[in-house]
Every structure is written in C-alpha cells, then in structure tokens.
Design a protein around this motif. Sequence first.
Motif, short mmCIF file in Angstrom:
data_model
loop_
_atom_site.label_atom_id
_atom_site.label_comp_id
_atom_site.label_asym_id
_atom_site.label_seq_id
_atom_site.Cartn_x
_atom_site.Cartn_y
_atom_site.Cartn_z
N UNK A 5 35.03 -81.85 18.40
CA UNK A 5 34.51 -81.13 17.23
C UNK A 5 34.40 -79.63 17.46
N UNK A 6 34.80 -79.16 18.62
CA UNK A 6 34.69 -77.74 18.90
C UNK A 6 35.84 -77.29 19.77
N UNK A 7 35.84 -75.99 20.01
CA UNK A 7 36.84 -75.39 20.89
C UNK A 7 38.27 -75.62 20.39
N UNK A 8 38.45 -75.54 19.08
CA UNK A 8 39.80 -75.56 18.50
C UNK A 8 40.27 -74.11 18.33
N UNK A 49 47.16 -75.63 15.79
CA UNK A 49 45.77 -75.84 16.22
C UNK A 49 45.78 -76.57 17.57
N UNK A 50 45.04 -76.03 18.52
CA UNK A 50 44.98 -76.62 19.86
C UNK A 50 43.52 -76.91 20.21
N UNK A 57 48.41 -79.60 16.93
CA UNK A 57 48.96 -80.01 15.63
C UNK A 57 49.45 -78.75 14.94
N UNK A 58 50.62 -78.81 14.31
CA UNK A 58 51.22 -77.62 13.67
C UNK A 58 51.56 -77.92 12.22
N UNK A 59 51.46 -76.88 11.39
CA UNK A 59 51.85 -77.01 9.99
C UNK A 59 52.43 -75.67 9.53
#
Length: 245
Positions: A5-8, A49-50, A57-59
Amino acid sequence: DPDFSSNVTYTLSGADSANFEVINGQLKLKDDFSADFETKSSYSITITATDDAGSEASLTYTISVLDVNESPTAVNLSASVIDENVDGAIVGDLTTTDVDAGDAHTYELTGADADSFEIVEGKLQLKSDVSADYETQTSYSVTVTATDSGGLTTAEDFTVNVNNLNDNSPSFTSSNSVEMAENSNSVITVEATDADGDSLTYSLSGTDASSFSINSSTGVITFNSAPDYETKTSYLVTVNVSDGT
C-alpha cells in the motif's frame, strides 16, 4: 497493488515524456512548458508504477489538448492608396491574423477620419458619397479593430494615402489686355496658376505671334522689334499655357 500500500514510484517514458513530470502523485506539464493546440493537439506518454518489491505495471496514455480561443494578433490591409475624385473608392481587403484557424471576425472603424470610411464585405472603402481630394487632404488615418467569435480583439492603425492626379487645368491670373508706349522696349508678363502645383510652360500662337517672343518658363513676352503706332495700333496674340499632361 494488492500486496503493498505504499512506496509506489512512477516513471515516465514514451514519445512526449520529456514534457511531463509526476509531483506528489500528480501528472503535470513541466513548469517551463505549456501546451499549444495549434502546434500539437495530443501527447503520448507511458507511465510505469513500481512498488517496493520491484514489481511494475505500465500504461500508455494519450493526453488531448483542449483548444481554447486565443486573441487575434494583427489586422492586415492589402493596399493603402486611393485615387482622388472617386466616390466610394476601395482601399483594400481586410484580413486578420489569428492562430485559431477558421475563426470568424467582425470589424469596427475608429480614428480621426473614420467617418469618411466604411467596411463592406471585408473591404475598407470610402463611403459611397465621399471622394478624396489631394489638394484638400493628402492622407487619412483610421483604426480597424477586429473581434473574433469569442469576443477577443486586436486593433491596427492605418494611414490611407491619396494619389494626386492631374485633375485641374491651369488658369490665367493676369489681364488679357495691356497698353504700352510705342518705340519702347517694355515687356509684358502673363501669369497662370495650377491647383495641382504642376510646372507650367508658355507659348504663343495667333495672328501676330511672329511679332513677339515669350519665355516659356516665366511668361515674359517681348516685342521682336519696337512697336510703332503709325504702323500698327494693336496686336492680337494667343498665349497658351500647359501643365505638361
């Protein structure tokens, strides 16, 4: 991310990523860059997003630019000279420089000489009952304001010059009769004026023209030989003056 839930963290890539940045979880244009619909109507970026486990995940997004109305930047007039003595003389076509392609514009006239002009079907022209006279006024000043469909305006000052035509014939100001003593070397000077300011040229013709000479520039007439009353009591000559046209 169902596991964390954190550190993205977010990174940007793609064709237009250099123009964007992510600040506090918000995607935004960089501070030194603004979008311009007329230059580029959409941007393509990929957001990755890492999480703190290294999963990604990429968009890819297409970001469209909303076209907003911008002020016109200039009013253009295709010509700036009219001939004198022409009622309703057309000056030229009015156009407007505007980055919003296809925008419609209306025009308004102000300025010192606006009352003498009108705009008809995009053309600046003298009113139908007005003609210019170079000898009275050599130029006119008007301001044209263009308003686009969104109510934004730009204004331009124009000087309309009057073309001086040769519209006036010269006319004599001196008498057509003169007396002089016989056996004298007196001279006669004829004078003429021209409202156009043209240079005048004098010449002689008529019954007794051969008895005289005339200075073509000054209009000074002299006898070729001194007159004698007992021989001839009067002479008849025609003085011609030309403005060269």
